[in-house]
Design an enzyme around this catalytic site. Structure first.
Site, PDB file in Angstrom:
ATOM      1  N   ARG A 129      -4.666  10.792   3.896  1.00  0.00           N
ATOM      2  CA  ARG A 129      -3.633  11.823   3.947  1.00  0.00           C
ATOM      3  C   ARG A 129      -2.598  11.682   2.837  1.00  0.00           C
ATOM      4  O   ARG A 129      -1.943  12.653   2.463  1.00  0.00           O
ATOM      5  CB  ARG A 129      -2.942  11.793   5.311  1.00  0.00           C
ATOM      6  CG  ARG A 129      -3.835  12.184   6.469  1.00  0.00           C
ATOM      7  CD  ARG A 129      -3.030  12.286   7.748  1.00  0.00           C
ATOM      8  NE  ARG A 129      -1.945  13.241   7.629  1.00  0.00           N
ATOM      9  CZ  ARG A 129      -2.047  14.543   7.878  1.00  0.00           C
ATOM     10  NH1 ARG A 129      -3.205  15.050   8.274  1.00  0.00           N
ATOM     11  NH2 ARG A 129      -1.019  15.339   7.750  1.00  0.00           N
ATOM     12  N   CYS A 181      -5.105  13.779  12.138  1.00  0.00           N
ATOM     13  CA  CYS A 181      -4.794  12.353  11.994  1.00  0.00           C
ATOM     14  C   CYS A 181      -4.866  11.719  13.369  1.00  0.00           C
ATOM     15  O   CYS A 181      -4.299  12.242  14.330  1.00  0.00           O
ATOM     16  CB  CYS A 181      -3.403  12.164  11.389  1.00  0.00           C
ATOM     17  SG  CYS A 181      -2.927  10.430  11.221  1.00  0.00           S
ATOM     18  N   ASP A 218       4.742   0.924  12.065  1.00  0.00           N
ATOM     19  CA  ASP A 218       3.563   0.225  11.556  1.00  0.00           C
ATOM     20  C   ASP A 218       3.465  -1.219  12.033  1.00  0.00           C
ATOM     21  O   ASP A 218       2.461  -1.892  11.754  1.00  0.00           O
ATOM     22  CB  ASP A 218       3.543   0.262  10.022  1.00  0.00           C
ATOM     23  CG  ASP A 218       3.038   1.589   9.481  1.00  0.00           C
ATOM     24  OD1 ASP A 218       2.595   2.427  10.284  1.00  0.00           O
ATOM     25  OD2 ASP A 218       3.091   1.785   8.253  1.00  0.00           O
ATOM     26  N   ARG A 257      -8.372  -0.249   4.610  1.00  0.00           N
ATOM     27  CA  ARG A 257      -7.456   0.708   3.977  1.00  0.00           C
ATOM     28  C   ARG A 257      -6.102   0.084   3.685  1.00  0.00           C
ATOM     29  O   ARG A 257      -5.382   0.572   2.812  1.00  0.00           O
ATOM     30  CB  ARG A 257      -7.246   1.921   4.881  1.00  0.00           C
ATOM     31  CG  ARG A 257      -8.466   2.824   5.036  1.00  0.00           C
ATOM     32  CD  ARG A 257      -8.138   4.031   5.912  1.00  0.00           C
ATOM     33  NE  ARG A 257      -6.867   4.604   5.521  1.00  0.00           N
ATOM     34  CZ  ARG A 257      -5.851   4.837   6.350  1.00  0.00           C
ATOM     35  NH1 ARG A 257      -5.968   4.558   7.636  1.00  0.00           N
ATOM     36  NH2 ARG A 257      -4.728   5.356   5.908  1.00  0.00           N
ATOM     37  N   ARG A 271       1.027  15.244  11.497  1.00  0.00           N
ATOM     38  CA  ARG A 271       1.839  15.001  10.300  1.00  0.00           C
ATOM     39  C   ARG A 271       1.916  16.322   9.538  1.00  0.00           C
ATOM     40  O   ARG A 271       1.219  16.531   8.545  1.00  0.00           O
ATOM     41  CB  ARG A 271       1.216  13.910   9.429  1.00  0.00           C
ATOM     42  CG  ARG A 271       0.999  12.584  10.152  1.00  0.00           C
ATOM     43  CD  ARG A 271       0.693  11.501   9.165  1.00  0.00           C
ATOM     44  NE  ARG A 271       0.197  10.292   9.798  1.00  0.00           N
ATOM     45  CZ  ARG A 271       0.062   9.127   9.186  1.00  0.00           C
ATOM     46  NH1 ARG A 271       0.378   9.017   7.914  1.00  0.00           N
ATOM     47  NH2 ARG A 271      -0.404   8.074   9.805  1.00  0.00           N
ATOM     48  N   LYS A 324       0.829  -1.212   0.000  1.00  0.00           N
ATOM     49  CA  LYS A 324       0.000   0.000   0.000  1.00  0.00           C
ATOM     50  C   LYS A 324       0.860   1.257   0.000  1.00  0.00           C
ATOM     51  O   LYS A 324       0.629   2.194  -0.766  1.00  0.00           O
ATOM     52  CB  LYS A 324      -0.912   0.016   1.235  1.00  0.00           C
ATOM     53  CG  LYS A 324      -1.705   1.300   1.400  1.00  0.00           C
ATOM     54  CD  LYS A 324      -2.486   1.333   2.695  1.00  0.00           C
ATOM     55  CE  LYS A 324      -1.695   1.847   3.866  1.00  0.00           C
ATOM     56  NZ  LYS A 324      -1.617   3.326   3.927  1.00  0.00           N
ATOM     57  N   ASN A 325       1.866   1.300   0.865  1.00  0.00           N
ATOM     58  CA  ASN A 325       2.671   2.510   1.013  1.00  0.00           C
ATOM     59  C   ASN A 325       3.648   2.716  -0.142  1.00  0.00           C
ATOM     60  O   ASN A 325       4.303   3.753  -0.213  1.00  0.00           O
ATOM     61  CB  ASN A 325       3.430   2.474   2.341  1.00  0.00           C
ATOM     62  CG  ASN A 325       2.508   2.630   3.532  1.00  0.00           C
ATOM     63  OD1 ASN A 325       1.408   3.180   3.416  1.00  0.00           O
ATOM     64  ND2 ASN A 325       2.935   2.138   4.681  1.00  0.00           N
TER      65      ASN A 325
END
Length: 418
Positions: free
Chosen positions: A93, A117, A306, A398, A122, A22-23
């Site tokens: 975001r 957030c 994470d 997500r 952030r 995802k990132n």
């Protein structure tokens, strides 16, 4: 809102294929704005955040098409409206990532400020200051960042603090700037490296990604390319911890062990037996209870924030005492009271939590507060005795593709309730 119902106590066993990261895919989708021709991406995970970024590109005039086998074709040559509206940005975001490429390609961009957030501040000031250094005029008005530049010019930029999205935004903007840009004190995450590799495949000249300094030689244009996104290291780590907590034996394929070395070291410290190959990881707990581990989250290559919630869940049922310190986000212990509802024992002081492992957790009704907290609660439920209901699981959608199906492949008793 959907819920997850999990009946725990079953050791996880079996094989799971890891999805694309995802990132990594979100900045790559943003970078497709730089291409003059069509981009084709493979191993794109079907996630809420990915669909949000697709909607954002489409709202600007881009054409995004799903292909067979989990791929996307993106044509942004007809982007006419370089505006990221609040209604889309507020849900993700990472939408801020269109700021750099749109400014470089179109010369003007308006992006809604992301707003609050749940896990912590952030700030976008590093993005704004970096773009100003590249020659942009930037104003923040009516809740939007409005940036213009007739032509960006290379610059030497020292970031005040390490920022992943800030590094990615400035790297993308600099690809089409005149001259050389040097970015110092940058993020070293694998997803930054993957973005650099994607940009270079399109014709950019980016070097140093993965180190603390990235150099970009500006080029006149970039062309579309066929590209395969890296596997998701956090999804990989999450399933490994799930197996470790339940005393199971899992095989993860289509992954990359080099992306999560710090996580693998902590799993071995917890007593897991690991077999590591180029794109495959096998974890076997041999039915044993994990040992408690201590760690401090920090930017890559240190232990990733994470994975903090997942390891906290493991420490909750581990043998011994583990000390966890969170240095990245100030509000990333919101899963603590939810885990306590299941019988976990914590002592929290500031940004540190001392976890006294208990022999077992019990099922309860809990609420997810953010993406990785959701994962921690799922893991706790898998190891707990009895039934757990997890509310607000839209967070987990997500970042985890088909999590119920993958866990069912491993023998978990899990279902989604409308």
């Amino acid at each position: 809102m959907d819920k997850l119902r999990i009946v725990g106590g079953t050791p996880l066993r079996g094989k799971v294929r890891i999805s694309g990261a995802k990132n990594a895919v979100l900045p790559i989708l943003a970078a497709s704005l730089l291409a003059d021709t069509e981009v084709s991406l493979q191993r794109v995970p079907q996630l809420k955040d990915v669909s949000t970024m697709m909607s954002l590109l489409s709202s600007m005039g881009g054409k995004v098409t799903l292909t067979d086998g989990g791929g996307l074709e993106i044509d942004t040559s007809s982007v006419m409206l370089p505006v990221a509206e609040y209604d889309l940005v507020k849900t993700m975001r990472a939408s801020i990532l269109v700021l750099g490429p749109l400014l470089a390609k179109v010369g003007e961009v308006k992006v809604s400020l992301p707003g609050g957030c749940a896990i912590g501040a952030r700030p976008v000031n590093l993005h704004v200051d970096g773009l100003k250094a590249l020659g942009a005029e930037v104003h923040i008005e009516n809740g939007y960042i409005h940036a213009t530049a007739r032509k960006l010019r290379g610059a030497h930029i020292l970031l005040d603090s390490i920022t992943v999205t800030g590094t990615q935004n400035l790297m993308m903007a600099a690809t089409l700037a005149e001259g050389k840009t040097v970015l110092e004190n940058v993020a070293r995450e694998p997803e930054v490296v993957d973005l650099a590799n994607f940009l270079n495949a399109m014709g950019a000249k980016v070097s140093g990604a993965g180190s603390t300094t990235i150099t970009i030689e500006g080029v006149r244009s970039l062309q579309g390319v066929r590209y395969r996104v890296i596997p998701d290291r956090i999804e990989t780590g999450t399933y490994l911890v799930a197996a470790a907590m339940t005393g199971g034996h899992v095989e993860l394929i289509d992954t990359d062990p080099l992306l999560l070395e710090s996580v693998l070291l902590k799993l071995e410290e917890a007593g897991a037996k690991l077999q590591i190959e180029e794109s495959r990881i096998v974890l076997d707990m041999e039915g044993r209870r994990p040992k408690a581990v201590s760690f401090t989250t920090a930017p890559h290559p240190a232990f990733p924030t994470d994975m903090q919630a997942q390891f906290m869940a493991m420490n909750a049922i581990a043998d011994g005492i583990g000390v966890i310190s969170e240095t990245i986000f100030e509000n990333r212990f919101m899963h603590v009271p939810e885990l306590q509802r299941m019988g976990a024992e914590f002592q929290m002081e500031g940004h540190t939590v001392v976890v006294q492992g208990v022999e077992g957790l019990t099922g309860a009704r809990v609420m997810a507060t953010d993406l990785r907290a959701s994962a921690g609660l799922v893991l706790a439920a898998l190891a707990a005795k009895g039934e757990t209901i997890i509310d607000r699981i839209y967070h987990i959608d997500r970042g985890y593709e088909a999590i119920e199906e993958k866990l069912m492949q491993l023998g978990a008793e899990i279902e989604r309730l409308p």
